[in-house]
Every structure is written in structure tokens, then in C-alpha cells.
Design a protein around this motif. Sequence first.
Motif, PDB file in Angstrom:
ATOM      1  N   GLN A  96      53.927  28.286  39.096  1.00 41.91           N
ATOM      2  CA  GLN A  96      53.318  29.580  39.417  1.00 41.91           C
ATOM      3  C   GLN A  96      53.920  30.108  40.710  1.00 41.91           C
ATOM      4  O   GLN A  96      54.253  29.332  41.610  1.00 41.91           O
ATOM      5  N   THR A  97      54.044  31.412  40.767  1.00 44.47           N
ATOM      6  CA  THR A  97      54.525  31.998  42.022  1.00 44.47           C
ATOM      7  C   THR A  97      53.401  31.953  43.055  1.00 44.47           C
ATOM      8  O   THR A  97      52.220  31.858  42.704  1.00 44.47           O
ATOM      9  N   ASP A  99      52.434  34.413  44.705  1.00 46.10           N
ATOM     10  CA  ASP A  99      51.630  35.601  44.414  1.00 46.10           C
ATOM     11  C   ASP A  99      50.508  35.275  43.421  1.00 46.10           C
ATOM     12  O   ASP A  99      49.347  35.606  43.629  1.00 46.10           O
ATOM     13  N   ARG A 100      50.884  34.607  42.362  1.00 43.79           N
ATOM     14  CA  ARG A 100      49.940  34.245  41.314  1.00 43.79           C
ATOM     15  C   ARG A 100      48.881  33.269  41.846  1.00 43.79           C
ATOM     16  O   ARG A 100      47.686  33.405  41.562  1.00 43.79           O
ATOM     17  N   LEU A 103      46.567  35.249  43.961  1.00 40.43           N
ATOM     18  CA  LEU A 103      45.827  36.284  43.219  1.00 40.43           C
ATOM     19  C   LEU A 103      44.636  35.684  42.456  1.00 40.43           C
ATOM     20  O   LEU A 103      43.572  36.300  42.368  1.00 40.43           O
ATOM     21  N   GLU A 104      44.858  34.485  41.936  1.00 39.38           N
ATOM     22  CA  GLU A 104      43.841  33.871  41.069  1.00 39.38           C
ATOM     23  C   GLU A 104      42.451  33.794  41.719  1.00 39.38           C
ATOM     24  O   GLU A 104      41.478  34.300  41.148  1.00 39.38           O
ATOM     25  N   THR A 107      40.875  37.259  42.034  1.00 43.63           N
ATOM     26  CA  THR A 107      40.391  37.802  40.766  1.00 43.63           C
ATOM     27  C   THR A 107      39.065  37.149  40.378  1.00 43.63           C
ATOM     28  O   THR A 107      38.107  37.836  40.001  1.00 43.63           O
ATOM     29  N   ARG A 132      56.335  35.515  48.878  1.00 44.43           N
ATOM     30  CA  ARG A 132      55.353  35.917  47.890  1.00 44.43           C
ATOM     31  C   ARG A 132      55.762  35.629  46.444  1.00 44.43           C
ATOM     32  O   ARG A 132      54.922  35.244  45.622  1.00 44.43           O
ATOM     33  N   PHE A 133      57.049  35.818  46.130  1.00 51.34           N
ATOM     34  CA  PHE A 133      57.442  35.630  44.732  1.00 51.34           C
ATOM     35  C   PHE A 133      58.266  34.358  44.515  1.00 51.34           C
ATOM     36  O   PHE A 133      58.951  34.213  43.517  1.00 51.34           O
ATOM     37  N   TYR A 135      58.400  30.319  43.655  1.00 45.46           N
ATOM     38  CA  TYR A 135      57.592  29.351  42.901  1.00 45.46           C
ATOM     39  C   TYR A 135      57.224  28.200  43.828  1.00 45.46           C
ATOM     40  O   TYR A 135      58.001  27.851  44.717  1.00 45.46           O
ATOM     41  N   ARG A 151      45.282  29.858  50.161  1.00 44.78           N
ATOM     42  CA  ARG A 151      44.498  29.989  48.927  1.00 44.78           C
ATOM     43  C   ARG A 151      43.011  29.692  49.189  1.00 44.78           C
ATOM     44  O   ARG A 151      42.128  30.301  48.589  1.00 44.78           O
TER      45      ARG A 151
END
Length: 249
Positions: A96-97, A99-100, A103-104, A107, A132-133, A135, A151
Motif C-alpha cells: 500500500q502507498t 497515502d493509502r 487515508l484508511e 475514512t 506520500r505516494f 509504497y 497513522r
Amino acid sequence: MTTALSIRDMLVHYDGFAALNRVSVDVEYGQSYGIVGESGSGKSTLLRAVTGLTSFQEGSLTVDGRSYSGRKRDHAFYRTVQMVFQDPYGSLHPRQTVDRLLLEPLTIHGFDNVDARIARALDEVGLGSGFRFRYSHQLSGGQRQRIAIARALIVEPKILLLDEPTSALDASIQAEILNLLEQARHDRNLTFVMVSHDLGVISHMCERVAVMKGGEVVETVPVDALENRQFSADYTRRLLVASEGFRRD
Ligand SMILES: Nc1ncnc2c1ncn2[C@@H]1O[C@H](COP(=O)(O)OP(=O)(O)OP(=O)(O)O)[C@@H](O)[C@H]1O
């Protein structure tokens, strides 16, 4: 209400073996609370039972004024309490990046302004938006632990549970991560519960410390008491001697 986290007579059994035997711990808001003890004394089990990764069979748990039992934890719990694990390789999905990964949790907890929050979180942990992008498998251990901390912080928790957060890292990186955590605690008025086998780390980071042995809390002392030798349990003295024996300076 001044107690952020209250554990009363907590019992955790694994197939009849008591990994935690009626442990009680109270952590005040804003406090940094250390848990030390030899390997197998139940330190990780205590944090895992708080977060619901392990079930506790008896006793009570109150976090930020709410009571929890067994393994069930609600959304409010994870908004309030976040955990950072020892192994940043195991705790972040490698494909996962960044960013991902950031984001999780936003969300899940319904935050708005996610782009700005992600940018701010990366800045806070000293990485910046260039990461950010990427991995997570492209990051070093220290960078991964920074992402794991970002996180955890991104949902604006009140309490951070830290299970040996630097022991998998090189000595020079350890100090950077500890400073980062200390800064975040100061800036956000966080409450810390930190497990470490390293009494030096605990002395540096914590104000109060619980000493564990064989699934029980042997004693609870202000961290200064370790330096001034003002503790009562012989086990604490042995732990301190063993820890000093390891120091080269
Ligand atoms: N899932 C499990 N099933 C059975 N026994 C377990 C399980 N998890 C932990 N234990 C046992 O519970 C005891 C406490 O383990 P725990 O991991 O909490 O100790 P620790 O103080 O964190 O040790 P370390 O510093 O080595 O991480 C140990 O005897 C361990 O073998």
C-alpha cells in the motif's frame, strides 16, 4: 475525571496459564506511563488486552470514561486509543502507498479535509509530502515507524499505546523516533503507555513506571525512584542491574 485509563484486577488466561494475574494500573491524562519487566512478564499482553487484540476474562477496563470487556471495542475506543507496535515491517501493508495507509483511518472515522490532514501528518513525522505516494516496502525501518506513528496520530487520539516502538531500530534512529514521540506528546497533550525492556528508554520517556514479573505488577514507582534507587522490590533492583550491565557508556 482525571484517569485516562484504568485497569482493575485484569486476568488473562491462555489455556489455563495466567499471562496477566489480576493486574491493576491507573494512568492519568497527559501522563507518560512505562511498563517494564523481563521477557514473558506480560507487558505486551497488557497492551493487547486493552486494545482487544487479546481477550481478558476477569477484571475491568475503563478508557476515557467508557467501560470495555472481553475483546469488543467500539469506534469511539479507536478514536481515543491508538497503538504503535514494535515491528514497523509487520504493522504496515507492504503493497500500500503511504497515502493509502494514512487515508484508511481517516475514512473509517469519517474525517474531512483528508488531503490537508495527510500532508500535515507527514510533516509532523518529519517525512514531508515526497513520501506520500511511495509504497511502504520502499521505506527504511525508521521511515516505516514514522508512518506507523503518523497513522496513529492522524485520528487525533488521546492515548497512545507503544509496544517497544524503537527496539527493532538502529540506535541512532531510536533516538530520533523517541524525540518525535516526545514532541508529539507535548504538542498534542497525549497520554502514553509505553512498554520497553530498556530502562534507559523508560527513564527518558516516562514519569511513572509499573514493574511486571510473572503476569503481575510487582510495584509502581515514579521514574525518578529508579535513578535514586528508591524502590522496594528486589526484582526491580535486579532488573536495573541487568539493564546497566548492558550499557557500554
Ligand atoms: N497467544 C498466546 N498463547 C499462549 N501464551 C501466550 C500467548 N501470548 C503470550 N503468551 C504467554 O504469555 C506470557 C506473557 O507474554 P508477553 O508477550 O505479554 O510478555 P512480554 O513481557 O511482553 O515479553 P517480551 O518482552 O519478550 O515481549 C508469556 O509466557 C507468553 O509465552
